[in-house]
Each structure stands twice: as structure tokens, then as C-alpha cells.
Motif scaffolding. Structure first.
Motif, PDB file in Angstrom:
ATOM      1  N   SER A 449      51.464  28.357  38.242  1.00 23.53           N
ATOM      2  CA  SER A 449      50.677  27.144  38.024  1.00 23.53           C
ATOM      3  C   SER A 449      50.255  26.498  39.338  1.00 23.53           C
ATOM      4  N   THR A 450      51.198  26.406  40.275  1.00 24.21           N
ATOM      5  CA  THR A 450      50.911  25.741  41.542  1.00 24.21           C
ATOM      6  C   THR A 450      49.893  26.539  42.348  1.00 24.21           C
ATOM      7  N   GLY A 451      50.034  27.864  42.330  1.00 26.07           N
ATOM      8  CA  GLY A 451      49.060  28.723  42.997  1.00 26.07           C
ATOM      9  C   GLY A 451      47.663  28.479  42.447  1.00 26.07           C
ATOM     10  N   GLY A 452      47.577  28.228  41.139  1.00 29.33           N
ATOM     11  CA  GLY A 452      46.293  27.956  40.493  1.00 29.33           C
ATOM     12  C   GLY A 452      45.687  26.652  40.994  1.00 29.33           C
ATOM     13  N   ILE A 453      46.536  25.642  41.141  1.00 24.39           N
ATOM     14  CA  ILE A 453      46.040  24.343  41.632  1.00 24.39           C
ATOM     15  C   ILE A 453      45.457  24.517  43.036  1.00 24.39           C
ATOM     16  N   LEU A 454      46.203  25.252  43.884  1.00 22.23           N
ATOM     17  CA  LEU A 454      45.722  25.473  45.258  1.00 22.23           C
ATOM     18  C   LEU A 454      44.407  26.251  45.252  1.00 22.23           C
TER      19      LEU A 454
END
Ligand code: AMP
Ligand code: MG
Length: 655
Positions: A449-454
Motif C-alpha cells: 500500500s505504501t509503495g502505491g502511495i509513493l
């Protein structure tokens, strides 16, 4: 004596030096032009004749003396006497003098005396006379001898890879055969008692042979001729026989049986038949690689693991085969990209890390392909290339620049790029998108999820799937605020039923998280930062509070709390094989593995979309499928749409 360890690992540089030090000589052969495609020309070719060999007409019309036509007009044609007709291929002794014309076909020889051709459209003919309605300049519609290729010209150079165009040039010169470099003969075989040829029935405990096929086709791409010897069992006599059968080959490549286990015989057989130059390279993947010289010819023992075998082929062998075949250079180009996520690399070992390439606002980003167990061939199939992390590096930072060696000629950009936490629901959307348009190139990169935000912040993702639970109990929005995401919209997706995954029949009768604690069940946890982990910890916090003990004391008592699986599937597999009694995950995965499931709560799986991409057709299609009846019906158990599916939330980081 059994060898129990690699004698000494050599560095990747040393290994490359050994691989490049083989004295190899290129052979030549003559091939017919019809079979010359892709072959490498072994010498320079000069034209011995003119092309075209004579002046010829480029039009159907009349060969004339241009000066005769200078006064011709639409309403006052010049009349010329017809003296003959010349067809393509005619050898004509005809001569055209002033005041005369000869009918001529495209490609026919220009008659003596004529210096131009009037197109048929600007003429009319009757009773042996030709009326010309338009003037032509000298040389008009005439292709002069040698104007295409002049005798003596260098037409095809040594080293040229023949395409239909060069082959066309050679045939225009009347050259029937061409001298090319002979394809190096490369013997290939796989070893392993477990290997079965595709097409045959798979017995218990067996797997299909992969390496023969990846290696054979890589050799072909590099211009080699493959001599495929088949599969050898883990038996030194059989392996020896295979190597002996390959004695007329230029290079030998086998895979499997290269490490130091009891069934690993390649070292011994290579050692017996030739000289082992390297056994073990400090590189990941691909440590158990053997390089030997047998009868002075290169012999390679690749690791059995398909990813390792292919990687080692690419790094050490490809250039050798290309040198022999005359193709030279490297198979695929390199590009520069910034690493998208931080990577921890092994200490003291060089690493080739498979990556996915995504084009963002500022050039290319390389997403490391992780989360697959080493050896997964699919991880390679979905990968664009690899980066090299030198041995002394332990951490490669996000944003660091790397050269990426591509696996193909070019990177084909995806029409729709989805980066983030992966969910089978996205696979369903992709399937439905492809059903509507089979040509669509869709790509999904699992970066969490965090990779997606970045990725959204960097402008690399069209859509990012996410499910980040906040301590407050709210999904996604609090995290997006924390990351300061603006210029993006959050589209509510679907619900994923989360719960406790236990063995079929629920032997420990676990009905709640509390039961896990009470019954001292062994668990498998999820990685910190995952939504599932947050959910589990929230529940444990409540329990600790109720019991009046600290969270730390509580978790210390839970067996397996420290073990972090990186995906829902790994949790399910741990329960399936009995490594754990329970784990938290989604129903979809529990059902896929035939395990029991105790629901806890439904998590909100949403999609983050950059504002400027929102109007893109592919994004609109993605969202229209998300909201469709068909999507809702196609979801596997454990996933469901709800009244909020498709709802669009603007993000205001200041509120
Ligand atoms: P080995 O190098 O023989 O110890 O094999 C390492 C792993 O790769 C084992 O899991 C093998 O079953 C697997 N393996 C070996 N050869 C092949 C092959 N040709 N195709 C697919 N997997 C293989
Ligand atoms: Mg083996």
C-alpha cells in the motif's frame, strides 16, 4: 571424498574474466540467400554490376527526345511518330530520333536516342502517331544505370545482421549465396531425477523441466545452434555419456546438480573429463555455478533453480555465444532508472535483482521484484530487467540511480499501470478489461500500500490499490493525510473479509483473537505496516487493556508473533503445512487453500488515483468496471462490493 562446501567462492569479476578468457574461433559457412535471415555476414560485399544494369523507364508511357516536347500544352499537343513498342525484359535495338516516340512499359530499357518518358496519361495515340500534351525534362521518368547501386560500391559490411533489406540488395546484385559466420553449436542438457519433459505425465514428486527451454531459446536469440541432449538423471555415468555425445559442439551448457549436495555430480564429472575453473560464484542468484574447460572448450554447469540458471546465462554466457555467432555485443540494451524502493542486499555477495520499469514524471523508476520465493519463473516472466548491486553494498537506497539491463529490446509501456498492494480483485478487473479490449497492456506491480502511495506521488501509477488501517479504525484517509498526498482522489473499492485462518475443521476451536491467546496457539504474523498487522495489533491491544496487562507482555506470550509473512498466501501456506495454528488473512486465500476461516472485520480496499489521470480513458474504464454488476458477480468469496463502491473522495491534506 564427498565435497561438503564450495572450496572458495570467486567474485563475479573473476568469474567473468574466466568466462571471457576462452579462446574461441569463429567458423564460416555459405548459405543460400533464402535462408540467410538473421545470419551475420562474414566478409564485405562489393557490387560487381550496376543496379539497374541499364537506363530504364519508371513509368508506362512513351520514350521521347525531351526537347521535342518543350512546346507541348494541354490544348496544343506535340505530335510524334510512333516507331515501336518496348516491353519490360525486351532487348531492343530500337532507336528514337527527333520527332519520334516509342511506347515503353515500366522497367523496360530506354531506347537509344530517347532521354525521357512521357506518362501515358499525358498522351493519346492514333494511326501511328502519338500526341503529347505535356512537356518532359531530360531524364524525367528515367532511372539511369547504376543510380541505385554502382559497380564497386561496398554494399554489405562484415558483421551485418541480415534482414530482408540487405538480402534484397544482395539479390539485386545477383549474388545467390552469402558467406556468414557459422552458428556455434551449443550442447544443452538438464540434470535431475525430478525432471519431466513437458507433454509427459507428471508423476508424484516430479516437476517439469524449465531450464532446457529457457536456455535453448536464449542461445537461439544469441545466434547459436542448439544441440539438445535431453534430461539426464542424477547419475554420473549418464551425465558423462551426455557430455561425450556433445564432443563435436563448441560450448556445453547443463543445469542442475551443481551445488554440493550428495546428488550433485556435475562438479565431479567436469573435474574428471576436463578442468574445473570455477565452482561457486559470490552472486545472488546463481551461487552454485561451475565453469570448466573440457577439451579446451567452455563447459558451464548452471544452478538448477530456473531464475538463477537464466540469470547466470545472461550474465556470463550470452556474450560468449554472441561473440561466436558474430552477433557480438549484448543481447539487450541498458537504461538508467532510479530505484523505487529501498532494497536490502546480501552481505558480501553481488546481487542481480529483477526489476520492473515504470516511466514517471522524471524518467524511469525500477521496482524491485520481491515477495516471490527465489526460483519462481513467473517473477522473471513479469520482469523488465535486472540491476546489479555490487558485493560490498548492503543497502540500496530509494532514489539511487542504477543501470538496468533489459530482458528485451525495449520496454513496452503499459496502457494502465497499477502499483500498490496487490489484490485478486484487481486481477478480476484486469480480466474484464481485457475481455472488452484484448489488446490492452495492463501491468500490476506489487509494492504494498505504501509503495502505491509513493508511486502516485512520483507520477508513476495510474491507480494504486491500498488498505491501510489507522489506529482510529479508519481506512486509508488518515494515512494519505500523513503522507501529504494531494492532487489525487480516493475511490472507494470493495470490502475484503479479514479473519483468522486455521486448519480445516478448526482443531483448536479458535473463534476469536482472544482464543489464540488463551489456547497458546502458534501463529504466523504479518509484516509491520500491513493493514492486516495493524488490525491484529488493534485487537491485541483491546485484549491487553481488558486484562489489565501491557501489550508487550501479551505479545511476548504469543508463539510466532515475531514471524512476519509478507503476503496473505504465505500465511495460508504456513497454516496449511502446520507451521502455524492460526494467522490473520483474507477469506479469499483461506478458501483457495481449503482452510477454515473465522471472520473478524471487513477491510476497505480502495484505489488512489492522481487527479490528472482521472480523466484518462483507461482509468475511466477501470472505474466503470469497478462499479459494474459483472465485476460484483465475478468476485471470489471473501470480496464484495458495497454501497460505497465507486464513491470518490477528494483529499484535503490541511483539513
Ligand atoms: P539443483 O541445482 O539440482 O540442486 O536444483 C535446484 C532446484 O532447481 C531444485 O528445486 C530442482 O528441482 C530445480 N531444478 C533443477 N533443474 C531444473 C530444471 N531443469 N527445470 C526446473 N527446475 C529445475
Ligand atoms: Mg538436482
Amino acid at each position: 571424498m564427498e565435497r561438503k562446501v564450495f572450496k572458495s567462492l570467486i567474485s563475479i569479476e573473476e568469474a567473468r574474466k574466466i568466462a571471457d578468457s576462452f579462446k574461441v574461433s569463429r567458423k564460416r559457412e555459405v548459405v543460400d540467400l533464402k535462408n540467410a535471415l538473421g545470419r551475420v555476414v562474414a566478409r564485405d560485399y562489393e557490387a560487381e554490376i550496376d543496379v539497374p544494369p541499364f537506363d530504364r523507364s519508371t513509368m508506362d508511357g512513351y520514350a521521347v527526345v525531351a526537347e521535342d516536347t518543350f512546346n507541348a500544352e494541354e490544348d496544343s499537343p506535340v505530335r510524334l511518330k510512333l516507331v515501336g513498342r518496348i516491353a519490360a525484359g525486351d532487348s531492343s535495338k530500337l532507336e528514337v530520333r527527333k520527332g519520334e516516340a516509342a511506347e515503353i512499359a515500366t522497367g523496360a530499357q530506354i531506347p537509344k536516342g530517347a532521354n525521357a518518358v512521357v506518362m501515358e496519361e499525358y498522351t493519346s495515340e492514333s494511326d501511328g502517331w502519338v500526341s503529347v500534351y505535356r512537356a518532359v525534362a531530360p531524364g524525367e521518368n528515367v532511372m539511369y544505370a547504376g543510380s541505385d547501386i554502382m559497380a564497386g560500391e561496398l554494399v554489405v559490411r562484415e558483421g551485418t545482421i541480415l534482414s530482408p533489406r540487405e538480402i534484397g540488395v544482395l539479390s539485386a546484385l545477383g549474388i545467390p549465396e552469402i558467406e556468414v559466420y557459422a552458428r556455434p553449436r551449443v550442447a544443452v542438457f538438464s540434470t535431475g531425477d525430478e525432471l519431466t519433459e513437458p507433454g509427459e505425465k507428471l508423476e508424484d514428486g516430479k516437476i517439469y523441466d524449465v531450464n532446457s527451454y529457457t536456455i535453448i531459446n536464449s542461445i537461439k536469440e544469441d545466434g547459436g545452434e542448439v544441440v539438445f541432449l535431453g534430461i539426464a538423471s542424477d547419475d554420473s555415468d549418464e551425465i558423462r555419456r551426455m557430455i561425450e555425445a556433445a564432443s563435436d559442439c563448441d560450448v556445453l551448457i547443463c543445469s542442475g546438480g551443481t551445488s554440493v549436495g550428495a546428488g550433485d555430480l556435475i562438479f565431479r564429472v567436469f573435474d574428471e573429463l576436463g578442468r574445473v575453473l570455477a565452482h561457486g560464484i559470490a552472486v545472488k542468484p546463481g551461487k552454485p555455478t561451475i565453469i570448466a574447460s573440457i577439451d579446451g572448450k567452455p563447459a558451464f554447469g548452471l544452478p538448477g533453480n530456473p531464475t538463477s540458471a537464466l540469470m547466470i546465462y545472461n550474465v556470463f554466457i550470452s556474450s560468449l555465444i554472441r561473440k561466436l555467432s558474430g552477433l557480438g555485443g549484448r543481447r539487450n540494451p541498458e537504461i538508467e532508472a532510479k530505484l523505487a524502493l529501498k532494497v536490502f542486499s546480501s552481505v558480501g555477495k553481488a546481487e542481480f535483482l529483477p526489476v520492473n520499469i515504470v516511466k514517471g514524471k522524471e524518467g524511469f523508476s525500477a521496482y524491485p521484484v520481491t515477495g516471490h520465493y527465489s526460483g519462481a519463473i513467473t517473477s522473471l516472466a513479469e520482469t523488465d530487467g535486472f540491476i546489479y548491486i555490487p558485493a560490498e553494498r548492503v543497502i540500496a537506497e530509494e532514489g539511487e540511480r542504477f543501470r538496468v539491463r533489459l530482458f528485451s529490446e525495449e520496454i513496452k509501456p503499459a496502457d494502465l499501470m497499477v502499483i500498490g498492494s496487490h489484490c485478486v480483485g484487481i486481477d478480476v478487473i484486469f480480466r474484464l478489461l481485457r475481455k472488452k479490449n484484448p489488446e490492452l497492456r495492463l501491468k500490476i506491480i506489487n509494492a504494498g500500500s505504501t509503495g502505491g502511495i509513493l508511486a502516485v506521488k512520483r507520477g508513476e501509477a495510474d491507480v494504486a490499490g491500498m488498505h491501510l488501517l489507522d489506529e482510529s479504525g479508519e481506512y486509508n484517509i488518515p494515512h494519505l493525510k500523513r503522507y501529504g498526498v494531494r492532487d489525487a482522489l480516493l475511490v472507494k473499492g470493495y470490502l475484503r473479509e479479514q479473519g483468522i485462518i486455521v486448519a480445516r475443521g478448526n482443531p483448536m476451536e479458535i473463534e476469536s483473537v482472544e482464543d489464540i491467546v488463551e489456547r497458546s496457539a502458534t501463529i504466523v504474523n504479518r509484516n509491520r505496516g500491513s493493514g492486516t498487522r495493524t488490525l491484529f495489533d488493534m485487537q491485541l491491544r483491546e485484549i491487553a487493556e481488558r486484562r489489565g496487562e501491557s501489550f508487550e507482555d501479551l505479545t511476548e506470550r504469543i508463539k510466532g508473533y515475531e514471524i512476519e509473512a509478507k503476503s496473505h498466501s504465505s500465511v495460508a501456506v504456513a497454516v496449511l503445512v502446520g507451521k502455524a495454528d492460526a494467522g490473520i488473512g483474507i477469506r479469499t486465500v483461506a478458501e483457495r487453500y481449503g482452510l477454515d476461516f473465522i471472520p473478524l472485520r471487513a477491510e476497505e480496499y480502495d484505489f488512489l488515483i492522481p487527479k490528472e489521470r482521472f480523466e484518462m480513458e483507461k482509468v475511466r474504464e477501470f472505474l466503470s468496471i469497478l462499479k459494474s454488476e459483472e465485476f460484483s458477480k465475478s468476485l471470489p468469496p471473501g470480496l464484495r462490493t458495497y454501497e460505497r463502491t465507486g464513491e470518490i473522495l477528494a483529499l484535503n491534506p490541511n483539513s
